[in-house]
Design a protein around this motif. Structure first.
Motif, PDB file in Angstrom:
ATOM      1  N   LEU A  13       0.851  -1.473   0.100  1.00 32.59           N
ATOM      2  CA  LEU A  13       0.336   0.410  -0.086  1.00 32.59           C
ATOM      3  C   LEU A  13       0.682   1.469  -0.459  1.00 32.59           C
ATOM      4  CD1 LEU A  13      -3.306  -0.152   2.184  1.00 32.59           C
ATOM      5  CD2 LEU A  13      -2.722   0.480  -0.388  1.00 32.59           C
ATOM      6  N   MET A  14       1.888   1.658   1.314  1.00 29.94           N
ATOM      7  CA  MET A  14       2.433   2.021   0.744  1.00 29.94           C
ATOM      8  C   MET A  14       3.509   2.554  -0.170  1.00 29.94           C
ATOM      9  SD  MET A  14       2.342   4.111   4.290  1.00 29.94           S
ATOM     10  CE  MET A  14       3.408   5.508   3.929  1.00 29.94           C
ATOM     11  N   PHE A  15       4.115   1.325  -1.221  1.00 33.31           N
ATOM     12  CA  PHE A  15       4.434   1.656  -1.942  1.00 33.31           C
ATOM     13  C   PHE A  15       3.250   1.869  -3.017  1.00 33.31           C
ATOM     14  CE2 PHE A  15       6.132  -0.794  -5.731  1.00 33.31           C
ATOM     15  CZ  PHE A  15       7.834   0.240  -6.365  1.00 33.31           C
ATOM     16  N   MET A  27       9.638  -4.761  -7.594  1.00 32.83           N
ATOM     17  CA  MET A  27       9.362  -5.568  -6.141  1.00 32.83           C
ATOM     18  C   MET A  27      10.700  -5.120  -5.165  1.00 32.83           C
ATOM     19  SD  MET A  27       6.049  -6.306  -5.500  1.00 32.83           S
ATOM     20  CE  MET A  27       6.465  -7.055  -4.248  1.00 32.83           C
ATOM     21  N   ILE A  28      11.648  -5.749  -6.051  1.00 33.67           N
ATOM     22  CA  ILE A  28      12.753  -6.013  -5.803  1.00 33.67           C
ATOM     23  C   ILE A  28      13.505  -4.035  -4.765  1.00 33.67           C
ATOM     24  CG2 ILE A  28      15.451  -5.916  -6.017  1.00 33.67           C
ATOM     25  CD1 ILE A  28      14.528  -8.169  -8.386  1.00 33.67           C
ATOM     26  N   ILE A  29      13.242  -3.330  -5.588  1.00 32.12           N
ATOM     27  CA  ILE A  29      13.485  -2.189  -4.538  1.00 32.12           C
ATOM     28  C   ILE A  29      12.701  -2.379  -3.414  1.00 32.12           C
ATOM     29  CG2 ILE A  29      13.805   0.856  -5.175  1.00 32.12           C
ATOM     30  CD1 ILE A  29      14.499   0.054  -8.584  1.00 32.12           C
ATOM     31  N   CYS A  30      11.189  -2.224  -3.662  1.00 23.76           N
ATOM     32  CA  CYS A  30      10.831  -1.776  -2.789  1.00 23.76           C
ATOM     33  C   CYS A  30      10.688  -3.436  -1.632  1.00 23.76           C
ATOM     34  CB  CYS A  30       8.925  -2.664  -3.287  1.00 23.76           C
ATOM     35  SG  CYS A  30       7.792  -2.457  -1.485  1.00 23.76           S
ATOM     36  N   LEU A  31      10.647  -4.401  -1.713  1.00 24.01           N
ATOM     37  CA  LEU A  31      11.102  -4.761  -0.450  1.00 24.01           C
ATOM     38  C   LEU A  31      12.467  -4.894  -0.129  1.00 24.01           C
ATOM     39  CD1 LEU A  31       9.484  -7.673  -1.896  1.00 24.01           C
ATOM     40  CD2 LEU A  31       8.691  -6.754  -0.230  1.00 24.01           C
ATOM     41  N   SER A  32      13.600  -4.665  -0.756  1.00 14.39           N
ATOM     42  CA  SER A  32      14.304  -4.055  -0.529  1.00 14.39           C
ATOM     43  C   SER A  32      14.383  -3.168   0.017  1.00 14.39           C
ATOM     44  CB  SER A  32      16.286  -3.706  -1.570  1.00 14.39           C
ATOM     45  OG  SER A  32      15.802  -4.812  -2.661  1.00 14.39           O
ATOM     46  N   MET A  33      13.938  -1.585   0.138  1.00 13.47           N
ATOM     47  CA  MET A  33      14.287  -0.572   1.049  1.00 13.47           C
ATOM     48  C   MET A  33      13.500  -0.695   1.974  1.00 13.47           C
ATOM     49  SD  MET A  33      15.509   1.954  -0.616  1.00 13.47           S
ATOM     50  CE  MET A  33      14.836   3.427  -0.030  1.00 13.47           C
ATOM     51  N   ALA A  34      12.260  -1.692   1.855  1.00 14.26           N
ATOM     52  CA  ALA A  34      11.418  -2.152   3.175  1.00 14.26           C
ATOM     53  C   ALA A  34      12.736  -2.723   4.246  1.00 14.26           C
ATOM     54  CB  ALA A  34      10.526  -3.004   2.766  1.00 14.26           C
ATOM     55  N   TYR A  35      13.269  -4.089   3.869  1.00 17.92           N
ATOM     56  CA  TYR A  35      14.149  -4.597   4.621  1.00 17.92           C
ATOM     57  C   TYR A  35      15.161  -3.563   5.503  1.00 17.92           C
ATOM     58  CZ  TYR A  35      18.310  -7.525   5.891  1.00 17.92           C
ATOM     59  OH  TYR A  35      19.034  -8.384   6.767  1.00 17.92           O
ATOM     60  N   LEU A  36      15.768  -2.514   4.230  1.00 20.22           N
ATOM     61  CA  LEU A  36      16.891  -1.798   5.267  1.00 20.22           C
ATOM     62  C   LEU A  36      16.688  -0.377   5.913  1.00 20.22           C
ATOM     63  CD1 LEU A  36      18.925  -0.591   1.494  1.00 20.22           C
ATOM     64  CD2 LEU A  36      19.800  -1.808   4.047  1.00 20.22           C
ATOM     65  N   ALA A  37      15.166  -0.396   6.259  1.00 25.06           N
ATOM     66  CA  ALA A  37      14.748   1.200   7.276  1.00 25.06           C
ATOM     67  C   ALA A  37      13.950  -0.362   7.960  1.00 25.06           C
ATOM     68  CB  ALA A  37      13.082   0.783   6.496  1.00 25.06           C
ATOM     69  N   GLU A  38      13.964  -1.233   7.704  1.00 22.78           N
ATOM     70  CA  GLU A  38      13.513  -2.007   9.505  1.00 22.78           C
ATOM     71  C   GLU A  38      15.311  -2.409   9.864  1.00 22.78           C
ATOM     72  OE1 GLU A  38      11.009  -3.319  10.994  1.00 22.78           O
ATOM     73  OE2 GLU A  38       9.679  -4.139   9.640  1.00 22.78           O
ATOM     74  N   LEU A  39      16.041  -2.614   9.009  1.00 23.70           N
ATOM     75  CA  LEU A  39      17.526  -2.272   9.819  1.00 23.70           C
ATOM     76  C   LEU A  39      18.275  -1.457  10.466  1.00 23.70           C
ATOM     77  CD1 LEU A  39      20.298  -4.304   7.454  1.00 23.70           C
ATOM     78  CD2 LEU A  39      18.672  -5.376   9.537  1.00 23.70           C
ATOM     79  N   VAL A  40      17.301  -0.483  10.447  1.00 22.46           N
ATOM     80  CA  VAL A  40      18.232   0.925  10.791  1.00 22.46           C
ATOM     81  C   VAL A  40      16.728   2.063  12.214  1.00 22.46           C
ATOM     82  CG1 VAL A  40      19.518   1.615   8.612  1.00 22.46           C
ATOM     83  CG2 VAL A  40      17.209   2.505   8.958  1.00 22.46           C
TER      84      VAL A  40
END
Length: 410
Positions: free
Chosen positions: A86-88, A247-260
């Motif tokens: 949804l946010m993407f 989708m790779i960009i979306c999920l990668s950015m979601a993962y990186l956001a969680e990491l920080v």
């Protein structure tokens, strides 16, 4: 509709070795999809947003009313993916060019429409006895605007391309960005220490540094990385290469956001903005929307309904009533004030103000993120959901009234 849902529910039950009847996850998905499809259709026929129909049916089939379905870990995981998608999509559909065109009025409307809810609703929450951090987060939740609901009414009155409609659209873009930045800051400063605890200042400082690097990466993503990735995806001999790359960009950015230490939904939002600035925007939007809207997003809205309980509704009624009034007035007055400061007359300002009232999915997502991050307890979260739903149901009625007043004045 309810008879059909209950019948399917009974057919999808199975018994375990101990004779206890359980519903499988796939059976739950069948019931959720049938229920949300019918509820969305009936809501649209009634002239209210389909997402509210999906949310209300979640309350009905959940523990709050019929108790047909309860939240499980798999449902929560699907709901989390729904939030990210949804946010993407919100990021993809954020028209930065529209914001540039009506930058001054849109920015004034957005800023005043964010500050008033944060100050007024935060202060009211303090008056009800909530901690400062909880009160501040409540203000952040209600700083959000769901422009998709207002677009339907503006299109009905052929006002979408006028200065009022364009200002509402532009302000919604700025509103979303400001809201996401506020949410990021809240999760960083409060999420590290809990609602009432005290975090380690060194840890918070380190987290802020990493988040600063994350936002620097967002700039690089929008400016160079996403365009390069989407350009290369056109060279791949796969029909869906654009969508897969997005989708790779979306999920990668979601993962990186969680990491920080941020929410994955925040990373997905900025990923959507990045992809939305590339020539593949329409292709990606067209392909990803069915993926999310046919499965993950309905589960997300139902999952919110599953968490709603009426146990303390009468006790919470004064809070819900006052917060609903403030939710309407703060956006209305904030939008109208910003428009008048930008040179609009009173009638046009009223249209912009009422066009910013609807909260819808953006406020629901923010509340859900805060609940998952332990910024809100269960009872307060449920009260906020009730307030969002009531304010959003009233928003189209107020916008129609202000548009009629505008047309009479012309």
């Amino acid at each position: 509709m309810l008879i059909l849902i209950i019948t399917v529910y009974k057919l999808l039950y199975f018994s375990d070795l101990n004779g206890v009847y359980l519903m499988s996850f796939i059976g739950s998905l069948v019931v959720i999809l049938i229920a949300t499809t019918l509820a969305g259709h009936l809501a649209a026929r009634a002239g209210i947003p389909a997402v509210l129909g999906q949310l209300l049916i979640g309350i009905i089939i959940g523990p709050g009313v019929l108790n047909l379905i309860r939240s499980t870990e798999l449902i929560e995981q699907f709901a989390e993916i729904g939030v990210i998608l949804l946010m993407f999509m919100a990021g993809i559909e954020s028209d930065i060019q529209q914001l540039k065109k009506y930058f001054k009025p849109a920015l004034l409307v957005a800023v005043s429409g964010v500050l008033l809810p944060v100050i007024a609703m935060g202060s009211a929450s303090l008056w009800f006895g909530y901690h400062f951090q909880e009160a501040l987060f409540i203000g952040v939740v209600f700083s959000a605007t769901s422009v998709s609901i207002s677009v339907v009414v503006l299109r009905e009155f052929k006002a979408l391309n006028g200065k009022e409609g364009a200002t509402v659209l532009g302000a919604a873009v700025a509103d979303d960005i400001l809201g996401v930045l506020l949410l990021s800051l809240m999760i960083t400063l409060i999420g590290s220490s809990g609602v009432t605890g005290h975090g380690n200042s060194n840890n918070i400082l380190a987290q802020l540094v990493f988040q600063g690097l994350f936002f620097a990466g967002v700039f690089l993503l929008v400016r160079w990385i996403a365009p390069a990735i989407m350009y290369l995806s056109n060279k791949l001999l796969i029909p869906t290469s654009n969508t897969i790359s997005a989708m790779i960009i979306c999920l990668s950015m979601a993962y990186l956001a969680e990491l920080v230490g941020l929410s994955g939904a925040i990373g997905a939002f900025f990923a959507g903005i990045a992809v939305g600035q590339t020539p593949t925007k329409k292709i990606v939007d067209t392909n990803i929307e069915p993926i999310s809207n046919t499965l993950f997003v309905p589960v997300f809205f139902v999952s919110i309904g599953l968490s709603v309980s009426f146990n303390n509704f009468l006790t919470s009624l004064p809070f819900i009533t006052i917060m609903t009034i403030l939710a309407i007035l703060t956006k209305w007055l904030g939008g109208e004030l910003g428009s008048i400061l930008a040179g609009f007359d009173r009638n046009s300002g009223r249209v912009v103000g009422t066009g910013m009232i609807a909260r819808g999915e953006m406020a629901l997502i923010t509340a859900q993120i805060g609940f998952n991050a332990h910024l809100l307890d269960k009872s307060l979260y449920v009260d906020i959901i009730f307030t969002i739903v009531i304010a959003t149901l009233l928003a189209p009625l107020l916008l129609r009234w202000s548009l009629k007043r505008l047309h009479k004045a012309i």
